[in-house]
Scaffold this active site. Sequence first.
Site, PDB file in Angstrom:
ATOM      1  N   ARG A  70      17.906   2.144  -2.021  1.00  0.00           N
ATOM      2  CA  ARG A  70      17.225   2.535  -3.265  1.00  0.00           C
ATOM      3  C   ARG A  70      17.883   3.781  -3.858  1.00  0.00           C
ATOM      4  O   ARG A  70      18.027   3.902  -5.078  1.00  0.00           O
ATOM      5  CB  ARG A  70      15.732   2.785  -2.999  1.00  0.00           C
ATOM      6  CG  ARG A  70      14.937   3.049  -4.271  1.00  0.00           C
ATOM      7  CD  ARG A  70      13.444   3.076  -4.049  1.00  0.00           C
ATOM      8  NE  ARG A  70      13.025   4.240  -3.280  1.00  0.00           N
ATOM      9  CZ  ARG A  70      11.764   4.494  -2.943  1.00  0.00           C
ATOM     10  NH1 ARG A  70      10.792   3.670  -3.313  1.00  0.00           N
ATOM     11  NH2 ARG A  70      11.458   5.566  -2.245  1.00  0.00           N
ATOM     12  N   LYS A 169      14.495   6.797  -8.986  1.00  0.00           N
ATOM     13  CA  LYS A 169      13.835   7.933  -8.319  1.00  0.00           C
ATOM     14  C   LYS A 169      14.694   9.161  -8.599  1.00  0.00           C
ATOM     15  O   LYS A 169      15.527   9.567  -7.794  1.00  0.00           O
ATOM     16  CB  LYS A 169      13.673   7.648  -6.817  1.00  0.00           C
ATOM     17  CG  LYS A 169      12.635   8.534  -6.170  1.00  0.00           C
ATOM     18  CD  LYS A 169      12.189   7.978  -4.842  1.00  0.00           C
ATOM     19  CE  LYS A 169      11.339   8.951  -4.056  1.00  0.00           C
ATOM     20  NZ  LYS A 169      10.082   9.344  -4.679  1.00  0.00           N
ATOM     21  N   GLU A 202       0.998   3.615 -12.031  1.00  0.00           N
ATOM     22  CA  GLU A 202       0.997   4.137 -10.658  1.00  0.00           C
ATOM     23  C   GLU A 202       0.444   5.548 -10.692  1.00  0.00           C
ATOM     24  O   GLU A 202       0.189   6.100 -11.757  1.00  0.00           O
ATOM     25  CB  GLU A 202       2.423   4.132 -10.093  1.00  0.00           C
ATOM     26  CG  GLU A 202       3.392   4.995 -10.891  1.00  0.00           C
ATOM     27  CD  GLU A 202       4.826   4.958 -10.360  1.00  0.00           C
ATOM     28  OE1 GLU A 202       5.033   4.606  -9.188  1.00  0.00           O
ATOM     29  OE2 GLU A 202       5.735   5.305 -11.134  1.00  0.00           O
TER      30      GLU A 202
HETATM   31  N1  PMP Z   1       5.521   6.219  -7.157  1.00  0.00           N
HETATM   32  C1  PMP Z   1       6.057   7.429  -7.306  1.00  0.00           C
HETATM   33  C2  PMP Z   1       6.111   8.027  -8.673  1.00  0.00           C
HETATM   34  C3  PMP Z   1       6.554   8.132  -6.203  1.00  0.00           C
HETATM   35  O1  PMP Z   1       7.094   9.353  -6.354  1.00  0.00           O
HETATM   36  C4  PMP Z   1       6.478   7.541  -4.931  1.00  0.00           C
HETATM   37  C5  PMP Z   1       7.043   8.248  -3.727  1.00  0.00           C
HETATM   38  N2  PMP Z   1       6.419   9.457  -3.458  1.00  0.00           N
HETATM   39  C6  PMP Z   1       5.875   6.280  -4.801  1.00  0.00           C
HETATM   40  C7  PMP Z   1       5.430   5.642  -5.947  1.00  0.00           C
HETATM   41  C8  PMP Z   1       5.760   5.614  -3.475  1.00  0.00           C
HETATM   42  O2  PMP Z   1       7.028   5.146  -3.053  1.00  0.00           O
HETATM   43  P1  PMP Z   1       7.425   5.049  -1.528  1.00  0.00           P
HETATM   44  O3  PMP Z   1       6.418   4.179  -0.876  1.00  0.00           O
HETATM   45  O4  PMP Z   1       8.784   4.457  -1.527  1.00  0.00           O
HETATM   46  O5  PMP Z   1       7.389   6.434  -0.979  1.00  0.00           O
END
Ligand code: PMP
Length: 307
Positions: A70, A169, A202
């Site tokens: 990722r 990200k 989210e």
């Molecule tokens: N959405 C956002 C905006 C995030 O920053 C994160 C990670 N902190 C997530 C969702 C969750 O992703 P992951 O399960 O890969 O940590």
Amino acid sequence: MTQPTPATAHNQAPNQPTPDRLVWFDGDLVPADRAKVSVFDHGLLYGDGVFEGIRAYNGKVLKLVTHLQRLFASARRIELTIPYTVDQLADATRATLEANGLADAYIRLCVTRGVGKLGINPFLCDNPTTFIITDLVRLYPQEMYDHGLKIVTAKTVRNHPNALDPRIKSMNYLNNILAKIEGIKAGCIETLMLNHEGKVAECTGDNIFIVSDGELLTPPLHAGVLEGITRNLVLGLARDAGVTVREADMVLDDVYNADECFLTGTAAEVIPVIGIDQKTVGTGKPGPLTQQLLEAFHRLVADAPED
Ligand code: PMP
């Protein structure tokens, strides 16, 4: 009388970096207080960079290769060439954990655009800066896992995918930070964000799930969300348990009327939501499917082989 600062393993204030920790910095392990980026680094000047938050459990890094894939996908989308391979960064991550004697840890792996002239042109920066921090983490207090947390919906909408795609990200988290500020001011530790169409996207640092009529639902990627690695693990756990799972557009009313709600994230793991915008979700207690998935997630991280 002021309360004494709770002691940590290193007797540091809990929100301060641990100084005797070693940070992997462009190939070297250096003490935390010597791990410094230049004020001319475009990661700092413009938020121009990408990162991953990763977790190690019992000395094994959960979904390390998936996280690194990722990271490389995020980098490709901003035309940033990471000067290492996935294998090199995987080895560096493990070496950093080992050097710090950490079996259970949160890992922050960052690649910035590097040092360059003032001005946003990324192509004038020749050498990306890469560093790996390993530390202990506790995002939410245990009582929130046991009893659930209350969230609010922010007025700040999630970035439009054609502006800054939430699937990247990136080190530019101001969109999420603005929403987080709204939440904190309303007394909530996490905040829900809608997308530009008013659909549920989210939370500021976590993906969201609801349970409705026995189905497990989460917003699809096209709603403008990060493809959370915990989100995907939980989708898999639910399918394995025979639960009907659907990625579906949802509006706020769907969350208000859900039977259960929970959030997922690398730092948060799986955390129940029992209230949103002053309304009670379901019974106001962590729901049965949420608890089942939370337990399944704990079993998974205890036994998961490294990928
Ligand atoms: N959405 C956002 C905006 C995030 O920053 C994160 C990670 N902190 C997530 C969702 C969750 O992703 P992951 O399960 O890969 O940590």
